[in-house]
Design an enzyme around this catalytic site. Sequence first.
Site, PDB file in Angstrom:
ATOM      1  N   HIS A 100      27.813-122.501 -15.371  1.00 57.32           N
ATOM      2  CA  HIS A 100      29.175-122.017 -15.097  1.00 57.32           C
ATOM      3  C   HIS A 100      29.162-120.528 -14.768  1.00 57.32           C
ATOM      4  CE1 HIS A 100      30.615-125.739 -17.154  1.00 57.32           C
ATOM      5  NE2 HIS A 100      29.557-125.501 -17.911  1.00 57.32           N
ATOM      6  N   SER A 110      25.847-100.725   6.796  1.00 58.01           N
ATOM      7  CA  SER A 110      27.241-100.784   7.233  1.00 58.01           C
ATOM      8  C   SER A 110      27.488 -99.653   8.223  1.00 58.01           C
ATOM      9  CB  SER A 110      28.159-100.638   6.022  1.00 58.01           C
ATOM     10  OG  SER A 110      29.413-100.123   6.420  1.00 58.01           O
ATOM     11  N   LYS A 112      25.494 -98.784   1.917  1.00 57.60           N
ATOM     12  CA  LYS A 112      25.384-100.239   1.816  1.00 57.60           C
ATOM     13  C   LYS A 112      24.052-100.780   2.326  1.00 57.60           C
ATOM     14  CE  LYS A 112      28.478-102.915   1.257  1.00 57.60           C
ATOM     15  NZ  LYS A 112      29.659-103.288   2.040  1.00 57.60           N
ATOM     16  N   GLU A 136      23.499-114.221   3.619  1.00 61.85           N
ATOM     17  CA  GLU A 136      24.870-114.650   3.920  1.00 61.85           C
ATOM     18  C   GLU A 136      24.864-115.601   5.115  1.00 61.85           C
ATOM     19  OE1 GLU A 136      27.880-111.199   2.936  1.00 61.85           O
ATOM     20  OE2 GLU A 136      26.026-110.403   3.724  1.00 61.85           O
TER      21      GLU A 136
END
Length: 456
Positions: free
Chosen positions: A155, A276, A282, A289
């Site tokens: 979980h 970025s 970043k 992804e």
Amino acid sequence: MKLWGGRYDVETDELMERLNASLPFDHRLWEVDIEGSKAWAEGLHRAGLLTAEELNALLRGLDQVAEEWRTGRFEVKPSDEDIHTAVERRLHELVGQVAGKLHTGRSRNDQVATDERLYLRREIDRLDGEIRALQAALVEQAERHLDVLMPGYTHLQRAQPIRYSHWILSYFWMFQRDRERLADARKRVNVLPLGAGALAGHGLGVDRRFLAERLGFDDVAPNSLDAVGDRDALLEVLAWAAIFGVHASRLAEDLILYASQEFGFVRLDPRYTTGSSLMPQKANPDALELARGKSGRLVGNLVALLTVLKGLPSAYNKDLQEDKEPLFDTLDTLHLLVPVLAGVVRTMEPQPERMRATLDAAMLATDLADYLVRKGVPFRQAHHLVGRAVAEAERRGVPLNELPLEAFRRISPHFEADLYATFDPERAVEAKAAEGGTARQAVLEQIAAAKARLRA
Ligand code: ARG
């Protein structure tokens, strides 16, 4: 001139021609199409339908067409509807009238079904190698960082300490099942449609067993109607790819979380992250992804083909031409995605201190219950007693392992001074010694089993 032009005295509408054409995407079948045609020509010769000279002219002509495709010199003409017509048209230009004998007894219906299976067989073998390399990268990570401990989650809540190697190997087995599924699908791919004709079979004496052997198929399709209308081989590979994509997406999601600053469990190699354009600090896990995102198109391609096939009448229908783009898209996606994933795994660096720092005493509550169980307390009761200790520690604002002995003993006299030895993550992990568990020896056995699969 169209191959089927005989009964027509008008030109096809221009837009219809474009709608009908599949050459813009099926040209990649050129090699298997020619391979199938050469076998068919030999079959015709053996059936006495081509002289030796005619056979040789066709074979040499087909080799020449192949050479033109290979070297990028094949010139597409507007009349080339698909790869089959393009090859035959060019063959005619090269060898003349005898080219007209090649299609004897054959239809594009059994031809395209055969091409697709030849193509799939090759692609399956390539995919198997790529996934195997991904698995090897996982095993390598597991071995290199065998003793690193991390929190295991359920979980997405801290559950019990485990080995990092154990976590990473969990993906090895998902991909192992994927490879086994793919090998199983390959058996059904490797059945020959050629010789089924348009739908009814052919009547010219070409031996389908010879064709199967010549093209490396294990068997011939037993029903000509089914053979030309069946796309199960493609469906299975697309379904397989959808499952694989879901596995890859779960691995990606774990790693995206673990690479975040909040977790900080792994460092991704900068070769697989991007910056970025706005925020200089970043390092985005784009490779992962995309692995997560690509599962969408892998599932979509399966649904596309299922939808094309649903409710089709028997045998060949032009709808079946729609089978190619989803298939090619899935294959192209995987040939890029799988090696990149392997690269991410091969180069990532776990951060043992960050993982270790999360292994608080609360994660060993289950082990404390096991401690009571070993003293004869029934598990349900032990679970309840430890729950009370957790609540008591919370009330006092101390970690569970700092709750004084009297407090434990007020909850149960079965608690004794040796209870504090439980709060050692190392020890908790080593206790999970059953086959398939996270203890060192169990993981070593798992690695040995994994390596045996890689060798097989
Ligand atoms: N381009 C077609 C396809 O991909 C080849 C088969 C055409 N057959 C036919 N009867 N028109 O399905």
